[in-house]
Design a protein around this motif. Sequence first.
Motif, PDB file in Angstrom:
ATOM      1  N   PHE A 162       0.842  -1.189   0.000  1.00 37.45           N
ATOM      2  CA  PHE A 162       0.000   0.000   0.000  1.00 37.45           C
ATOM      3  C   PHE A 162       0.879   1.241   0.000  1.00 37.45           C
ATOM      4  CE2 PHE A 162      -2.197  -3.325   2.491  1.00 37.45           C
ATOM      5  CZ  PHE A 162      -3.220  -3.596   1.582  1.00 37.45           C
ATOM      6  N   LYS A 166      -2.673   7.096   1.483  1.00 38.84           N
ATOM      7  CA  LYS A 166      -3.827   6.270   1.117  1.00 38.84           C
ATOM      8  C   LYS A 166      -5.130   7.068   1.078  1.00 38.84           C
ATOM      9  CE  LYS A 166      -2.282   3.537   4.400  1.00 38.84           C
ATOM     10  NZ  LYS A 166      -0.828   3.728   4.337  1.00 38.84           N
ATOM     11  N   LEU A 170      -7.963   4.516  -0.689  1.00 45.76           N
ATOM     12  CA  LEU A 170      -8.198   3.447   0.264  1.00 45.76           C
ATOM     13  C   LEU A 170      -9.358   2.543  -0.139  1.00 45.76           C
ATOM     14  CD1 LEU A 170      -7.285   2.134   2.862  1.00 45.76           C
ATOM     15  CD2 LEU A 170      -8.774   3.709   4.127  1.00 45.76           C
ATOM     16  N   LEU A 173      -8.141   0.274  -2.942  1.00 47.04           N
ATOM     17  CA  LEU A 173      -7.158  -0.693  -2.454  1.00 47.04           C
ATOM     18  C   LEU A 173      -7.828  -1.821  -1.687  1.00 47.04           C
ATOM     19  CD1 LEU A 173      -4.446   1.797  -1.148  1.00 47.04           C
ATOM     20  CD2 LEU A 173      -4.172   0.249  -3.100  1.00 47.04           C
TER      21      LEU A 173
END
Length: 270
Positions: A162, A166, A170, A173
């Motif tokens: 990651f 983020k 996010l 992901l």
Amino acid sequence: MADLESILEFMVDIASQAGDVIVEMRASSKVSHNYKQGIELVTNSDLAADKLITDAIHEHFPNDQILAEESNPDLQSLRYSDSPIWVIDPIDGTVNYAHHHHQVAISIAYVVKGKIQAAVVYNPFLSEVFSAIRQKGAWLNDQPIRCSATTELNRAIIATGFPYDKSQQLNQLMHRLHKVLEQCADVRRLGSAALDICWVALGRLDAYYESVSPWDCAAGWLIAKEAGARCGYFIEPNETVTHELHSENLLIATPALYDSLKTILREAQL
């Protein structure tokens, strides 16, 4: 093109020297921390290793170009011409390094006309040197390596990672991770993209996906490819990309799993 065996020997030597530096600095508690853009951790060990490697390249190959995470991270500054490019990550896994984990590597790739020709990924804490020469194979500590023969996705161990920031990604992901985890045996997040890719080459992992920077993946890409893995993208780059330093939406997998993983990752786009 320079003799690639000699190039690889030089790469292993400077990676080893850089490894000695970062190991000694951590052992003697000489490591200091800073943050790029207030987010991305960088240590004085990153800077010391970067300087050691780039100084050696400037001395021995003064006409070559360098793409290095700390000293010259601008991919747009490079010319894809006859002039070779050295792609350097002085410490891949800086957060691991700063927290005294062992999953840390020096990564160096040698690129000519947009094609990666030789590569070294060195973990000084485990004394593991991954290396490769284009069309001549991949090795761990001079022993040939091959990727796994896993054919069933529900038996596969998949690695990913990651980004530092983020805030904008996010949901995407986690949605992608959810879809992969539904289909595979398990997922690992080990903290060094270069070593994740080399572990696919060695069969410790069956696949890896992530978007990173070129210095994170260039050396590992060649090592995995020469070990029999399929290396590509789950979202293909723009057709104007003609070099192997594109590093977004990477997918590296043992051949039998590549297509099914690519489909899962593509369909997981929000």
